[in-house]
Write a protein that holds these residues in place. Structure first.
Motif, PDB file in Angstrom:
ATOM      1  N   LEU A 114      38.715  -9.395-126.223  1.00  0.00           N
ATOM      2  CA  LEU A 114      39.913  -9.671-125.757  1.00  0.00           C
ATOM      3  C   LEU A 114      40.554  -7.901-126.202  1.00  0.00           C
ATOM      4  CD1 LEU A 114      43.060 -11.084-124.631  1.00  0.00           C
ATOM      5  CD2 LEU A 114      43.359 -11.344-126.950  1.00  0.00           C
ATOM      6  N   ALA A 115      40.102  -7.447-127.055  1.00  0.00           N
ATOM      7  CA  ALA A 115      40.948  -5.749-127.138  1.00  0.00           C
ATOM      8  C   ALA A 115      39.870  -4.777-126.677  1.00  0.00           C
ATOM      9  CB  ALA A 115      40.018  -5.563-129.059  1.00  0.00           C
ATOM     10  N   GLY A 116      38.068  -5.282-126.580  1.00  0.00           N
ATOM     11  CA  GLY A 116      38.103  -4.729-125.195  1.00  0.00           C
ATOM     12  C   GLY A 116      38.557  -4.289-123.895  1.00  0.00           C
ATOM     13  N   MET A 117      39.177  -5.322-123.108  1.00  0.00           N
ATOM     14  CA  MET A 117      40.001  -5.770-122.178  1.00  0.00           C
ATOM     15  C   MET A 117      40.440  -5.166-121.769  1.00  0.00           C
ATOM     16  SD  MET A 117      38.037  -7.662-119.708  1.00  0.00           S
ATOM     17  CE  MET A 117      38.728  -8.000-118.520  1.00  0.00           C
ATOM     18  N   ILE A 118      41.880  -5.236-123.319  1.00  0.00           N
ATOM     19  CA  ILE A 118      43.315  -4.658-122.916  1.00  0.00           C
ATOM     20  C   ILE A 118      43.130  -2.959-123.180  1.00  0.00           C
ATOM     21  CG2 ILE A 118      44.988  -4.068-124.524  1.00  0.00           C
ATOM     22  CD1 ILE A 118      44.898  -7.323-125.242  1.00  0.00           C
ATOM     23  N   ILE A 119      41.856  -2.938-124.210  1.00  0.00           N
ATOM     24  CA  ILE A 119      41.722  -0.916-124.110  1.00  0.00           C
ATOM     25  C   ILE A 119      41.531  -0.173-122.326  1.00  0.00           C
ATOM     26  CG2 ILE A 119      40.700   0.942-125.356  1.00  0.00           C
ATOM     27  CD1 ILE A 119      40.424  -0.389-127.775  1.00  0.00           C
ATOM     28  N   ALA A 120      40.229  -1.438-121.922  1.00  0.00           N
ATOM     29  CA  ALA A 120      39.969  -0.893-120.903  1.00  0.00           C
ATOM     30  C   ALA A 120      40.950  -1.140-119.776  1.00  0.00           C
ATOM     31  CB  ALA A 120      38.870  -1.677-119.888  1.00  0.00           C
ATOM     32  N   TYR A 121      42.484  -1.874-119.484  1.00  0.00           N
ATOM     33  CA  TYR A 121      42.530  -1.599-118.440  1.00  0.00           C
ATOM     34  C   TYR A 121      43.869  -0.512-119.411  1.00  0.00           C
ATOM     35  CZ  TYR A 121      47.714  -2.390-116.635  1.00  0.00           C
ATOM     36  OH  TYR A 121      48.607  -2.175-116.334  1.00  0.00           O
ATOM     37  N   PHE A 122      43.941   0.216-120.222  1.00  0.00           N
ATOM     38  CA  PHE A 122      45.203   1.225-121.204  1.00  0.00           C
ATOM     39  C   PHE A 122      44.598   2.442-120.616  1.00  0.00           C
ATOM     40  CE2 PHE A 122      46.834  -1.289-124.806  1.00  0.00           C
ATOM     41  CZ  PHE A 122      47.830  -2.150-124.032  1.00  0.00           C
ATOM     42  N   ILE A 123      42.426   2.127-120.387  1.00  0.00           N
ATOM     43  CA  ILE A 123      42.303   3.664-120.282  1.00  0.00           C
ATOM     44  C   ILE A 123      42.004   3.931-118.597  1.00  0.00           C
ATOM     45  CG2 ILE A 123      40.389   4.810-119.740  1.00  0.00           C
ATOM     46  CD1 ILE A 123      40.873   4.934-122.382  1.00  0.00           C
ATOM     47  N   PHE A 124      42.124   2.783-117.759  1.00  0.00           N
ATOM     48  CA  PHE A 124      42.266   2.715-116.396  1.00  0.00           C
ATOM     49  C   PHE A 124      43.919   3.301-116.142  1.00  0.00           C
ATOM     50  CE2 PHE A 124      43.993   1.093-112.256  1.00  0.00           C
ATOM     51  CZ  PHE A 124      42.486   1.633-111.714  1.00  0.00           C
ATOM     52  N   SER A 125      44.367   2.794-116.216  1.00  0.00           N
ATOM     53  CA  SER A 125      45.998   3.207-116.666  1.00  0.00           C
ATOM     54  C   SER A 125      46.521   5.137-116.551  1.00  0.00           C
ATOM     55  CB  SER A 125      47.237   2.053-116.964  1.00  0.00           C
ATOM     56  OG  SER A 125      46.850   2.547-118.539  1.00  0.00           O
ATOM     57  N   LEU A 126      45.166   5.386-117.424  1.00  0.00           N
ATOM     58  CA  LEU A 126      45.576   6.923-117.893  1.00  0.00           C
ATOM     59  C   LEU A 126      45.153   7.427-117.072  1.00  0.00           C
ATOM     60  CD1 LEU A 126      45.148   6.371-121.935  1.00  0.00           C
ATOM     61  CD2 LEU A 126      47.107   7.429-120.766  1.00  0.00           C
ATOM     62  N   VAL A 127      43.796   7.194-116.674  1.00  0.00           N
ATOM     63  CA  VAL A 127      43.204   7.861-115.526  1.00  0.00           C
ATOM     64  C   VAL A 127      44.054   7.371-114.183  1.00  0.00           C
ATOM     65  CG1 VAL A 127      40.802   7.488-113.801  1.00  0.00           C
ATOM     66  CG2 VAL A 127      41.109   7.282-116.610  1.00  0.00           C
ATOM     67  N   ALA A 128      44.524   6.554-113.642  1.00  0.00           N
ATOM     68  CA  ALA A 128      44.799   6.171-111.572  1.00  0.00           C
ATOM     69  C   ALA A 128      46.434   6.980-112.932  1.00  0.00           C
ATOM     70  CB  ALA A 128      45.332   4.706-111.963  1.00  0.00           C
ATOM     71  N   THR A 129      46.840   7.585-113.098  1.00  0.00           N
ATOM     72  CA  THR A 129      48.008   8.278-113.373  1.00  0.00           C
ATOM     73  C   THR A 129      47.544  10.290-113.419  1.00  0.00           C
ATOM     74  OG1 THR A 129      48.829   7.800-115.251  1.00  0.00           O
ATOM     75  CG2 THR A 129      49.883   6.417-113.705  1.00  0.00           C
ATOM     76  N   SER A 130      46.720  10.050-113.049  1.00  0.00           N
ATOM     77  CA  SER A 130      46.329  11.484-113.381  1.00  0.00           C
ATOM     78  C   SER A 130      46.788  12.367-112.283  1.00  0.00           C
ATOM     79  CB  SER A 130      45.012  11.940-113.377  1.00  0.00           C
ATOM     80  OG  SER A 130      44.176  11.333-114.677  1.00  0.00           O
ATOM     81  N   PHE A 131      46.718  11.392-110.581  1.00  0.00           N
ATOM     82  CA  PHE A 131      47.150  12.155-109.745  1.00  0.00           C
ATOM     83  C   PHE A 131      48.385  11.970-109.044  1.00  0.00           C
ATOM     84  CE2 PHE A 131      42.740  12.903-110.625  1.00  0.00           C
ATOM     85  CZ  PHE A 131      42.729  14.326-110.456  1.00  0.00           C
ATOM     86  N   PRO A 132      49.708  11.887-109.305  1.00  0.00           N
ATOM     87  CA  PRO A 132      50.660  11.092-108.617  1.00  0.00           C
ATOM     88  C   PRO A 132      51.307  11.931-107.517  1.00  0.00           C
ATOM     89  CG  PRO A 132      51.506  12.581-110.125  1.00  0.00           C
ATOM     90  CD  PRO A 132      49.631  12.463-110.230  1.00  0.00           C
TER      91      PRO A 132
END
Length: 569
Positions: free
Chosen positions: A406-424
């Protein structure tokens, strides 16, 4: 048997580190691969000065000369065409290396449970770091490199004072690279000096600490001297030292504030660290619950008060950081302070405390509070080793496979959200479009050609103005004083974007208009951060298209050129 196992574990760690660093490079090269041009409009402004230097002509060098002369060497070695390819496809990969100093700091932390790969992961994916270090090629990226190296050498100086000499050298190169980077480095060393002085006077009168204090003071003096001499290379209207000075003289109580700060700052830094040592059982759950308040609610509240139009931009960047970075950073700080000597804890807590104080001070400055937009990059860059340590502890505290999954899935989502907002997109970036298109390059080239033909000035915003300076080797007559921090603008585009009301054009002026300025495309007429601007309304665009006395000189996919018809009043 044991040595073979250790070797296999080291190989696995190496592969993980390599994978994370390759991810960092791929993220930073993505805009260049997408657009086929250098990402970010600032690079065109900076490169235009390199082109002037290549002609042997004098030109002001804002930020610091190192960036310009390094690129001048590249231009002369490889030629113009290859130089552009290096800017587009090679330098994003090279600048990715600049994320490594905090990783080296993480590796140097002698504390159990720390996994430096988590620090590197943060440095690889956090939106602000992806954007500022590698994606856009700017002097700040070079400055952050030497800022990070200076911090690393200073950290090593706690173990062997001789490392401080390398910090002095790196500090000089920071001053040569970028004004804000050296300013933050000055704040870093000042916070250490004041806090360690307090610690020396009250708790530990040790000869080694006294020697370190003297060396830190010398480092501060060298930073000040080199900064003043190097910043003088900037033009009168581009001198950041003058901007900071103008900010300071408007605060009548500044001397009192500085004296009071020097007295009370080390107290409010050192004593809370001693208090934190009592909270070894402080759980990650408590930390995570506090983050929406600290990282989302508070910035949103301040933004609504001071700059409500920037709320979408603040939320775009702060929500992923507040959920994916801040909880682990705060948890890492608390655990690091509780498990380490006071001297080591001060090294991180003192600068972070002063950085936060600086942020609130800048927000309070009328007309200059937008300067706050650069500071979070330095704070995150500096705090990355602590965030990596916090994530290391969090991963080791999980006591079941279900929790790990569960923690791995949540952290993966957080990491993805950090990446996805790099080029707004512009609607999430205060109306700023970073990328420049081929059609906008052509628009700038043709605007310069028409200006020579009609002996006309060119009115455009800072974004396309940077491109105009690039294509003309800074020969274009760009009106509006948009390169001045202090003089009022007489740009038609700027004035109309603020008032919303179009008015007659001047004679012999070419308007260079891009979709990136228009309200319809969530754009903005980009002005200097110390000056007002807004979007170009459809009312203004219709005025330009339909007014009988205005010619539409040229159309491209992303914009158009307008000029008052010769002979019309």
């Amino acid at each position: 048997m044991g040595s073979d196992l250790d070797k296999k574990l080291r190989n696995i760690d190496t592969w993980w580190l390599t994978l994370v660093f390759v991810l960092a490079m791929l993220l930073r090269i993505t805009p260049s691969l997408k657009y086929g041009l250098p990402y970010g409009f600032d690079i065109y402004e900076f490169t235009s000065r390199v082109l002037v230097l290549n002609e042997g002509k004098p030109v002001p060098l804002p930020h610091g000369p190192l960036f310009y002369y390094v690129h001048l060497a590249l231009l002369r070695i490889f030629g113009y065409e290859m130089f552009l390819s290096i800017l587009t496809f090679v330098e994003p990969l090279v600048f990715t290396l600049f994320i490594l100093p905090p990783y080296f700091i993480s590796r140097s932390l002698k504390i159990s449970g720390n996994e430096p790969v988590y620090t590197l992961l943060y440095l690889a994916v956090i939106n602000l770091l992806v954007h500022q270090i590698g994606s856009v090629i700017i002097p700040e990226g070079l400055g952050i490199l030497f800022f990070g190296l200076s911090v690393f050498f200073a950290r090593k100086a706690l173990e062997d004072w001789r490392w401080i000499y390398l910090a002095m050298v790196s500090g000089f190169f920071t001053a040569m690279s970028h004004h804000l980077s050296v300013f933050q480095l000055f704040i870093f060393f000042t916070s250490l000096f004041l806090s360690y002085l307090y610690y020396y006077v009250k708790y530990l009168r040790e000869r080694g600490l006294l020697r370190l204090l003297v060396l830190i003071l010398i480092t501060i003096i060298i930073l000040l001297a080199s900064s003043i001499s190097i910043w003088s290379l900037s033009g009168k209207d581009e001198n950041m030292l003058m901007l900071l000075f103008n900010m300071a003289i408007k605060i009548r109580l500044l001397p009192v504030i500085l004296i009071a700060g020097a007295i009370f700052f080390p107290i409010v830094t050192v004593e809370p660290i001693r208090f934190l040592k009592k909270f070894k059982k402080f759980t990650f759950k408590k930390t995570f619950i506090l983050m929406p308040i600290i990282g989302i609610v508070l910035p949103s509240f301040l933004t609504i008060i001071f700059h409500p139009e920037a709320l979408s931009t603040i939320l775009w960047f702060t929500i992923p950081i507040s959920l994916g970075f801040l909880p682990f950073a705060i948890y890492g700080i608390i655990q690091y302070c509780s498990k380490n000597k006071l001297l080591d804890s001060i090294f991180f807590m003192a600068p972070l405390t002063l950085f936060m104080t600086e942020a609130f001070f800048i927000i309070s400055l009328e007309n200059y509070n937008v300067l706050i937009h650069r500071l979070p990059t330095f704070v995150i860059y500096f705090a990355a080793p602590l965030a990596g340590y916090g994530m290391s502890l969090f991963s080791k505290e999980l006591d079941s496979m279900k929790k790990e999954y569960l923690a791995g899935m949540i952290i993966a989502y957080f990491i993805f959200s950090l990446v996805a907002t790099s080029f707004p997109k512009p609607e999430f970036a205060y109306g700023v479009r970073e990328s420049v298109s081929y059609s906008e390059l052509k628009l700038a080239e043709d605007a310069y050609t028409y200006s020579i033909l009609f002996n006309a000035k060119i009115d455009t915003d800072t974004r396309l103005g940077a491109v105009l300076m690039f294509v003309s080797n800074r020969r274009a007559d760009w009106m509006g004083n948009l390169t001045s921090w202090f003089l009022p603008s007489n740009s038609w585009l700027v004035n109309v974007s603020v008032s919303g009301e179009p008015y007659p054009l001047e004679n012999s002026v070419i308007l260079m208009v891009s979709n990136s300025m228009r309200e319809t495309y969530y754009g903005r007429v980009i002005n200097l951060i110390t000056k007002p601007s807004g979007p170009l309304s459809e009312k203004a665009v219709n005025y330009l298209n339909n007014y009988p006395g205005i010619d539409r000189l040229e159309d491209v996919q992303e914009g158009a050129l307008y000029m008052k018809h010769l002979g019309k009043s």
